[in-house]
Write a protein that holds these residues in place. Structure first.
Motif, PDB file in Angstrom:
ATOM      1  N   GLY A  38       0.780  -1.227   0.000  1.00 51.28           N
ATOM      2  CA  GLY A  38       0.000   0.000   0.000  1.00 51.28           C
ATOM      3  C   GLY A  38       0.814   1.281   0.000  1.00 51.28           C
ATOM      4  O   GLY A  38       0.251   2.377   0.099  1.00 51.28           O
ATOM      5  N   HIS A  39       2.124   1.180  -0.106  1.00 50.77           N
ATOM      6  CA  HIS A  39       2.953   2.387  -0.148  1.00 50.77           C
ATOM      7  C   HIS A  39       2.729   3.145  -1.450  1.00 50.77           C
ATOM      8  O   HIS A  39       2.479   2.545  -2.497  1.00 50.77           O
ATOM      9  CB  HIS A  39       4.434   2.030  -0.019  1.00 50.77           C
ATOM     10  N   LYS A 140      27.796   5.159  -4.825  1.00 57.86           N
ATOM     11  CA  LYS A 140      27.234   6.117  -3.862  1.00 57.86           C
ATOM     12  C   LYS A 140      25.709   6.037  -3.779  1.00 57.86           C
ATOM     13  O   LYS A 140      25.014   7.049  -3.610  1.00 57.86           O
ATOM     14  CB  LYS A 140      27.696   7.535  -4.171  1.00 57.86           C
ATOM     15  N   MET A 141      25.198   4.806  -3.914  1.00 58.35           N
ATOM     16  CA  MET A 141      23.765   4.572  -3.751  1.00 58.35           C
ATOM     17  C   MET A 141      23.491   4.289  -2.280  1.00 58.35           C
ATOM     18  O   MET A 141      24.406   3.964  -1.522  1.00 58.35           O
ATOM     19  CB  MET A 141      23.328   3.396  -4.626  1.00 58.35           C
ATOM     20  N   LYS A 142      22.249   4.406  -1.883  1.00 60.56           N
ATOM     21  CA  LYS A 142      21.854   4.158  -0.499  1.00 60.56           C
ATOM     22  C   LYS A 142      21.264   2.745  -0.398  1.00 60.56           C
ATOM     23  O   LYS A 142      20.088   2.532  -0.713  1.00 60.56           O
ATOM     24  CB  LYS A 142      20.823   5.188  -0.051  1.00 60.56           C
ATOM     25  N   ASN A 143      22.096   1.791   0.039  1.00 60.09           N
ATOM     26  CA  ASN A 143      21.657   0.410   0.212  1.00 60.09           C
ATOM     27  C   ASN A 143      20.613   0.304   1.315  1.00 60.09           C
ATOM     28  O   ASN A 143      20.794   0.868   2.393  1.00 60.09           O
ATOM     29  CB  ASN A 143      22.842  -0.487   0.619  1.00 60.09           C
ATOM     30  N   MET A 144      19.547  -0.418   1.057  1.00 59.55           N
ATOM     31  CA  MET A 144      18.593  -0.729   2.114  1.00 59.55           C
ATOM     32  C   MET A 144      19.228  -1.776   3.027  1.00 59.55           C
ATOM     33  O   MET A 144      19.970  -2.644   2.561  1.00 59.55           O
ATOM     34  CB  MET A 144      17.279  -1.266   1.540  1.00 59.55           C
ATOM     35  N   LYS A 172       7.872 -13.768   1.787  1.00 56.87           N
ATOM     36  CA  LYS A 172       7.006 -12.577   1.742  1.00 56.87           C
ATOM     37  C   LYS A 172       7.289 -11.607   2.891  1.00 56.87           C
ATOM     38  O   LYS A 172       7.431 -10.402   2.643  1.00 56.87           O
ATOM     39  CB  LYS A 172       5.541 -12.986   1.722  1.00 56.87           C
ATOM     40  N   PRO A 173       7.431 -12.053   4.148  1.00 57.29           N
ATOM     41  CA  PRO A 173       7.700 -11.089   5.230  1.00 57.29           C
ATOM     42  C   PRO A 173       8.988 -10.287   5.037  1.00 57.29           C
ATOM     43  O   PRO A 173       9.006  -9.079   5.287  1.00 57.29           O
ATOM     44  CB  PRO A 173       7.776 -11.967   6.481  1.00 57.29           C
ATOM     45  N   VAL A 174      10.059 -10.921   4.586  1.00 54.87           N
ATOM     46  CA  VAL A 174      11.318 -10.192   4.417  1.00 54.87           C
ATOM     47  C   VAL A 174      11.240  -9.243   3.219  1.00 54.87           C
ATOM     48  O   VAL A 174      11.810  -8.152   3.246  1.00 54.87           O
ATOM     49  CB  VAL A 174      12.532 -11.153   4.321  1.00 54.87           C
ATOM     50  N   ILE A 179      10.601  -3.609   1.338  1.00 54.29           N
ATOM     51  CA  ILE A 179       9.789  -2.597   0.646  1.00 54.29           C
ATOM     52  C   ILE A 179       9.442  -1.464   1.608  1.00 54.29           C
ATOM     53  O   ILE A 179       9.469  -0.285   1.240  1.00 54.29           O
ATOM     54  CB  ILE A 179       8.510  -3.224   0.051  1.00 54.29           C
ATOM     55  N   ASN A 180       9.126  -1.810   2.859  1.00 53.85           N
ATOM     56  CA  ASN A 180       8.840  -0.785   3.869  1.00 53.85           C
ATOM     57  C   ASN A 180      10.044   0.131   4.069  1.00 53.85           C
ATOM     58  O   ASN A 180       9.901   1.350   4.167  1.00 53.85           O
ATOM     59  CB  ASN A 180       8.447  -1.425   5.200  1.00 53.85           C
ATOM     60  N   GLU A 181      11.243  -0.451   4.114  1.00 54.70           N
ATOM     61  CA  GLU A 181      12.463   0.350   4.257  1.00 54.70           C
ATOM     62  C   GLU A 181      12.640   1.282   3.058  1.00 54.70           C
ATOM     63  O   GLU A 181      13.013   2.452   3.213  1.00 54.70           O
ATOM     64  CB  GLU A 181      13.686  -0.552   4.401  1.00 54.70           C
ATOM     65  N   LEU A 182      12.387   0.743   1.868  1.00 56.69           N
ATOM     66  CA  LEU A 182      12.514   1.557   0.655  1.00 56.69           C
ATOM     67  C   LEU A 182      11.535   2.729   0.712  1.00 56.69           C
ATOM     68  O   LEU A 182      11.910   3.875   0.450  1.00 56.69           O
ATOM     69  CB  LEU A 182      12.274   0.697  -0.592  1.00 56.69           C
ATOM     70  N   ALA A 183      10.285   2.445   1.062  1.00 56.29           N
ATOM     71  CA  ALA A 183       9.272   3.508   1.160  1.00 56.29           C
ATOM     72  C   ALA A 183       9.670   4.524   2.225  1.00 56.29           C
ATOM     73  O   ALA A 183       9.544   5.744   2.008  1.00 56.29           O
ATOM     74  CB  ALA A 183       7.909   2.902   1.474  1.00 56.29           C
ATOM     75  N   ASP A 184      10.164   4.038   3.360  1.00 56.17           N
ATOM     76  CA  ASP A 184      10.576   4.946   4.444  1.00 56.17           C
ATOM     77  C   ASP A 184      11.734   5.846   4.041  1.00 56.17           C
ATOM     78  O   ASP A 184      11.895   6.933   4.595  1.00 56.17           O
ATOM     79  CB  ASP A 184      10.958   4.146   5.697  1.00 56.17           C
TER      80      ASP A 184
END
Length: 193
Positions: A38-39, A140-144, A172-174, A179-184
Motif C-alpha cells: 500500500g505504499h 554512492k547509492m543508499k543500500n537498504m 514474503k515477510p522479508v 519494501i517498507n524500508e525503501l518507502a521509508d
C-alpha cells in the motif's frame, strides 16, 4: 511525504537477460508483494533485454560525456528515477554481466538514490548479494539494510519458477520489510532518536 509530494518512481531492474530466465516471474512476484504493502510508490519494470547498451563508452562514466545514443537514453531514464529495486540471479558466485554493464555505463545518475536488492539462486544468491551491495556503495547509492535472498531449488533453476510459486510464501515477510524500508527512505526524517 506530504500528499502534495510527487510519488517516487522506482525502476525495478531485472538483472538477467537470458531467454529462459526466472527473473521475470520472481520480479513480478516481488512487485505484487510491493503493491500489496500500500505504499505510494510508482514501480516500473525494466528489462535489460530491451536496452542495447554497448560494451563500453569512450569516456569515463563520471565525466558524463556519453557518445552512444543508447547510453544517453539510459542516462536520462535512470536519472528520472527516484530509486531502484534490483532483482538479480547469482551466476557462478557472482552477478550477471548485463546488470554490471548497465550499472557501469553511468555514475552520477545512481548517486544518493535508494536501492533495494533482491537476489535469488540455489543458496539465495548470497555471494551475488554481497558483491552487488559493494558495487552500489561504490556508486554512492543508499543500500537498504534488508536485502532479501530467495533460495530456489535445482529443479526450479533448470525448469523454471512457476508464477505464484508457493515456495515464495516464506520470503514474503522479508520482502515486505525491505519494501517498507525503501518507502521509508522517501519520508522526511522526524529528527527524533
Amino acid at each position: 511525504m506530504t500528499s502534495a509530494a510527487k510519488i517516487p518512481k522506482i525502476l525495478v531492474i531485472m538483472g538477467s537477460i537470458r531467454e529462459n530466465r526466472n527473473c521475470k516471474v520472481i520480479s513480478d512476484w516481488i512487485l505484487e508483494v510491493a503493491r500489496q504493502t500500500g505504499h505510494k510508490l510508482e514501480f516500473e519494470l525494466v528489462d535489460l533485454q530491451t536496452w542495447e547498451l554497448p560494451n563500453d563508452e569512450l569516456n569515463l562514466p563520471s565525466q558524463h560525456k556519453y557518445e552512444s545514443e543508447y547510453t544517453k537514453k539510459w542516462s536520462e531514464y535512470v536519472d528520472s528515477a527516484n530509486g531502484f529495486l534490483m532483482v538479480s540471479p547469482q551466476y557462478n558466485w557472482g552477478y550477471p554481466a548485463a546488470l554490471k554493464n548497465a550499472l557501469d555505463h553511468l555514475y552520477q545518475e545512481w548517486h544518493n538514490k535508494p536501492v533495494l536488492l533482491v537476489t535469488y539462486g540455489g543458496h539465495g544468491g548470497s555471494k551475488c548479494n554481497a558483491q552487488l551491495r559493494e558495487v552500489f556503495q561504490g556508486l554512492k547509492m543508499k543500500n537498504m539494510q534488508t536485502s532479501p535472498q530467495i533460495s530456489i531449488s535445482r529443479e526450479q533453476i533448470l525448469n523454471g519458477v512457476k508464477e505464484s510459486d508457493p515456495s515464495f510464501t516464506e520470503y514474503k515477510p522479508v520482502v515486505e520489510k525491505a519494501i517498507n524500508e525503501l518507502a521509508d527512505s522517501f519520508e522526511p526524517s522526524s529528527g527524533t532518536n
